[in-house]
Design an enzyme around this catalytic site. Structure first.
Site, PDB file in Angstrom:
ATOM      1  N   HIS A  72      -8.768   1.088  -0.223  1.00 43.70           N
ATOM      2  CA  HIS A  72      -8.142  -0.070   0.440  1.00 43.70           C
ATOM      3  C   HIS A  72      -9.138  -1.236   0.540  1.00 43.70           C
ATOM      4  CE1 HIS A  72      -5.687   3.124   2.765  1.00 43.70           C
ATOM      5  NE2 HIS A  72      -4.828   2.519   1.970  1.00 43.70           N
ATOM      6  N   LYS A 122       7.718   7.899  10.575  1.00 44.89           N
ATOM      7  CA  LYS A 122       6.501   8.419   9.939  1.00 44.89           C
ATOM      8  C   LYS A 122       5.418   8.604  11.001  1.00 44.89           C
ATOM      9  CE  LYS A 122       3.927   7.002   5.858  1.00 44.89           C
ATOM     10  NZ  LYS A 122       3.802   5.898   4.881  1.00 44.89           N
ATOM     11  N   ARG A 156      -2.621   2.663  -8.168  1.00 42.34           N
ATOM     12  CA  ARG A 156      -3.529   3.723  -8.612  1.00 42.34           C
ATOM     13  C   ARG A 156      -3.027   4.454  -9.841  1.00 42.34           C
ATOM     14  NH1 ARG A 156      -3.216   6.093  -2.703  1.00 42.34           N
ATOM     15  NH2 ARG A 156      -1.207   5.111  -3.116  1.00 42.34           N
ATOM     16  N   SER A 194      -5.271   7.884   1.588  1.00 45.20           N
ATOM     17  CA  SER A 194      -5.341   8.302   2.993  1.00 45.20           C
ATOM     18  C   SER A 194      -4.790   9.723   3.145  1.00 45.20           C
ATOM     19  CB  SER A 194      -4.531   7.352   3.877  1.00 45.20           C
ATOM     20  OG  SER A 194      -5.066   6.057   3.823  1.00 45.20           O
TER      21      SER A 194
HETATM   22  P1  ADP Z   1       1.560   3.081   2.369  1.00 43.58           P
HETATM   23  O1  ADP Z   1       1.693   3.899   3.600  1.00 43.58           O
HETATM   24  O2  ADP Z   1       2.422   1.859   2.303  1.00 43.58           O
HETATM   25  O3  ADP Z   1       1.514   3.856   1.072  1.00 43.58           O
HETATM   26  P2  ADP Z   1      -1.288   3.002   2.314  1.00 43.58           P
HETATM   27  O4  ADP Z   1      -2.020   2.729   3.577  1.00 43.58           O
HETATM   28  O5  ADP Z   1      -1.334   4.397   1.786  1.00 43.58           O
HETATM   29  O6  ADP Z   1       0.150   2.453   2.526  1.00 43.58           O
HETATM   30  O7  ADP Z   1      -1.780   2.003   1.190  1.00 43.58           O
HETATM   31  C1  ADP Z   1      -1.658   0.610   1.295  1.00 43.58           C
HETATM   32  C2  ADP Z   1      -1.854  -0.021  -0.065  1.00 43.58           C
HETATM   33  O8  ADP Z   1      -3.141   0.303  -0.558  1.00 43.58           O
HETATM   34  C3  ADP Z   1      -0.874   0.457  -1.128  1.00 43.58           C
HETATM   35  O9  ADP Z   1      -0.554  -0.622  -1.970  1.00 43.58           O
HETATM   36  C4  ADP Z   1      -1.652   1.479  -1.895  1.00 43.58           C
HETATM   37  O10 ADP Z   1      -1.200   1.603  -3.221  1.00 43.58           O
HETATM   38  C5  ADP Z   1      -3.024   0.851  -1.855  1.00 43.58           C
HETATM   39  N1  ADP Z   1      -4.078   1.850  -2.050  1.00 43.58           N
HETATM   40  C6  ADP Z   1      -4.266   2.994  -1.386  1.00 43.58           C
HETATM   41  N2  ADP Z   1      -5.332   3.680  -1.851  1.00 43.58           N
HETATM   42  C7  ADP Z   1      -5.845   2.923  -2.853  1.00 43.58           C
HETATM   43  C8  ADP Z   1      -6.940   3.082  -3.776  1.00 43.58           C
HETATM   44  N3  ADP Z   1      -7.708   4.173  -3.752  1.00 43.58           N
HETATM   45  N4  ADP Z   1      -7.162   2.106  -4.668  1.00 43.58           N
HETATM   46  C9  ADP Z   1      -6.363   1.008  -4.715  1.00 43.58           C
HETATM   47  N5  ADP Z   1      -5.309   0.806  -3.893  1.00 43.58           N
HETATM   48  C10 ADP Z   1      -5.042   1.750  -2.979  1.00 43.58           C
END
Ligand code: ADP
Length: 160
Positions: free
Chosen positions: A23, A47, A96, A134
């Site tokens: 992130h 969620k 990703r 996450s």
């Molecule tokens: P959500 O609950 O909407 O999936 P996340 O908190 O998991 O949200 O992720 C928020 C954003 O960050 C999403 O666009 C996700 O694709 C991106 N993201 C998460 N992990 C990575 C990573 N390792 N590299 C690039 N983008 C990421």
């Protein structure tokens, strides 16, 4: 000085449960494109998160401490409604995998239908960070494993 309506404001929405180095990398790489990036935690009553909202927000604030372009907020309801309220014309998301892309494409089209001025900006994950999520970090925590290297250095001590 740019007025609010001329500012390029992006919302980076997610659960950030917790924020990872994946992130943080997306935000850092998007910084030159925008005047302001609002890292926004979507509060979803269905969620269930592992970490409380305030804790997740605190971690993001710590990670971007000193970076005046980054703001941290939370919102309920539709992301586009939050964007409209914040005068943000850009939605930032990270990609990703092809699965991420298919999902983001659908959401981006829907969001554009609901709010035509919104432009979704997708940034590709760096290859070395593209397996970090996450969800994985939470799984490792539940299994009592080490996650320090998957979260930004400034907050890593909280995960020891
Ligand atoms: P959500 O609950 O909407 O999936 P996340 O908190 O998991 O949200 O992720 C928020 C954003 O960050 C999403 O666009 C996700 O694709 C991106 N993201 C998460 N992990 C990575 C990573 N390792 N590299 C690039 N983008 C990421």
């Amino acid at each position: 000085m740019k007025t609010a309506s001329h500012k390029k404001i992006a919302v980076f929405p997610g659960s950030f449960d917790p924020i990872t180095i994946g992130h943080a990398d997306i935000v850092k790489r998007a910084l030159p494109l925008f005047d302001e990036i609002i890292v926004a935690i979507g509060v979803n009553s269905v969620k269930q998160s592992l970490f409380p909202l305030e804790q997740r927000m605190d971690w993001i604030r710590k990670v971007f401490h000193g970076e005046s372009k980054v703001k941290v907020e939370s919102y309920e309801g539709l992301t586009v409604n939050f964007c409209e309220k914040k005068h943000a014309n850009y939605l930032l998301r990270g990609i990703r995998s092809s699965a991420d892309f298919e999902y983001e494409k659908t959401i981006a089209h829907l969001n554009h239908d609901m709010l035509p001025q919104i432009e979704t900006i997708l940034i590709l994950a760096r290859p070395e960070l593209s397996s970090i999520s996450s969800t994985i970090v939470r799984e490792i925590i539940r299994g009592k494993g080490k996650v320090e290297k998957f979260v930004p250095r400034s907050i890593a001590k909280d995960f020891k």
